[in-house]
Design a protein around this motif. Structure first.
Motif, PDB file in Angstrom:
ATOM      1  N   ARG A 110      -7.036   4.031  -2.630  1.00 33.10           N
ATOM      2  CA  ARG A 110      -7.665   2.906  -3.311  1.00 33.10           C
ATOM      3  C   ARG A 110      -7.236   1.577  -2.707  1.00 33.10           C
ATOM      4  N   LYS A 111      -8.132   0.607  -2.759  1.00 35.31           N
ATOM      5  CA  LYS A 111      -7.845  -0.764  -2.322  1.00 35.31           C
ATOM      6  C   LYS A 111      -7.672  -1.607  -3.577  1.00 35.31           C
ATOM      7  N   TYR A 112      -6.458  -2.103  -3.780  1.00 35.89           N
ATOM      8  CA  TYR A 112      -6.178  -2.782  -5.038  1.00 35.89           C
ATOM      9  C   TYR A 112      -5.050  -3.796  -4.850  1.00 35.89           C
ATOM     10  N   ARG A 113      -4.964  -4.703  -5.814  1.00 42.07           N
ATOM     11  CA  ARG A 113      -3.811  -5.587  -5.931  1.00 42.07           C
ATOM     12  C   ARG A 113      -3.638  -5.962  -7.393  1.00 42.07           C
ATOM     13  N   PHE A 114      -2.410  -6.321  -7.737  1.00 36.42           N
ATOM     14  CA  PHE A 114      -2.083  -6.702  -9.106  1.00 36.42           C
ATOM     15  C   PHE A 114      -1.798  -8.200  -9.171  1.00 36.42           C
ATOM     16  N   GLU A 115      -2.144  -8.773 -10.298  1.00 39.38           N
ATOM     17  CA  GLU A 115      -1.838 -10.178 -10.546  1.00 39.38           C
ATOM     18  C   GLU A 115      -1.265 -10.296 -11.947  1.00 39.38           C
TER      19      GLU A 115
END
Length: 234
Positions: A110-115
């Motif tokens: 998966r391509k993801y990031r958290f903020e």
């Protein structure tokens, strides 16, 4: 494109009646929970179910989360925990192991990031996820109907988990006398797994996001691909 979603958890009493929720917009959200769990479990479950619900789309995923524990667990600590046999630096077992292992699997590819967003600070998406998670925990507290939400409608229905190709079995007559060509049997005489011609056949299986997740976990536990597990089941 990027899907932006908030994920949040709630536990009355912590632990106590608990809920989780992820929220994209009013048409795309989901929630659930337990009669007794912790806030951290709700936070982790919300992220897990968000990844499962969007597993069949190629969009990047931006996860808004007010839990530093969840963000750090996924982006900083989980790889080291896994390398140590899911133990912390002090050798103690990692808490919430089942959820973390399921997340570890769901993140693959998966391509993801958290903020990080501050909780209860009037952030629209975070507030929407928080209110839905709390509604579930309150529903468990009152033994009321659980508001589960529509799910990820924008992505369309979850497609077939796999396309399984099975080769037609060679009949005993063909093995013992390969030079002799037997007359084809009438369709009425064919068994469930007999075919009139020897060619691969395609079977499509439609699964919900939850069913697909269970299939992947069971396949991983057996060391095979989901397609191979489905082939064996069929």
């Amino acid at each position: 494109m990027t899907i932006t979603a908030a994920a949040d958890g709630s536990a009355l009493g912590n632990p106590g009646p608990a809920g989780w929720a992820w929220y994209i917009d009013d048409n795309n959200w989901a929630a659930g929970g337990w009669k007794h769990a912790t806030n951290n479990q709700g936070e982790l479950k919300a992220v897990l179910e968000l990844f499962r619900a969007t597993a069949h789309v190629d969009d990047d995923l931006l996860v808004l989360c007010d839990s530093q524990y969840v963000i750090n667990a996924i982006t900083k600590w989980m790889r080291g925990w896994k390398a140590k046999g899911w133990r912390k630096a002090d050798g103690k077992p990692v808490m919430n192991l089942d959820l973390l292992q399921e997340l570890d699997e769901a993140l693959v590819g998966r391509k993801y990031r958290f903020e990080w967003v501050k909780g209860h600070a009037n952030h629209p998406l975070n507030e929407a996820a928080d209110s839905r998670a709390r509604a579930v925990s309150e529903a468990y507290q009152r033994n009321a109907t659980i508001p589960t939400g529509p799910g990820f409608v924008a992505g369309g229905p979850v497609p077939a988990a796999a396309v399984v190709k099975t080769a037609a079995a060679t009949t005993p007559a063909a093995k013992t006398a390969p030079a002799k060509i037997a007359a084809p049997r009438a369709s009425a005489d064919l068994g469930l797994f007999d075919f009139e011609v020897e060619r691969p056949h395609t079977v499509q299986v439609s699964l919900s996001a939850e069913e697909l997740g269970r299939l992947k976990r069971r396949a991983s536990g057996r060391g095979v691909s989901p397609e191979e597990l489905l082939r064996d089941l069929i």
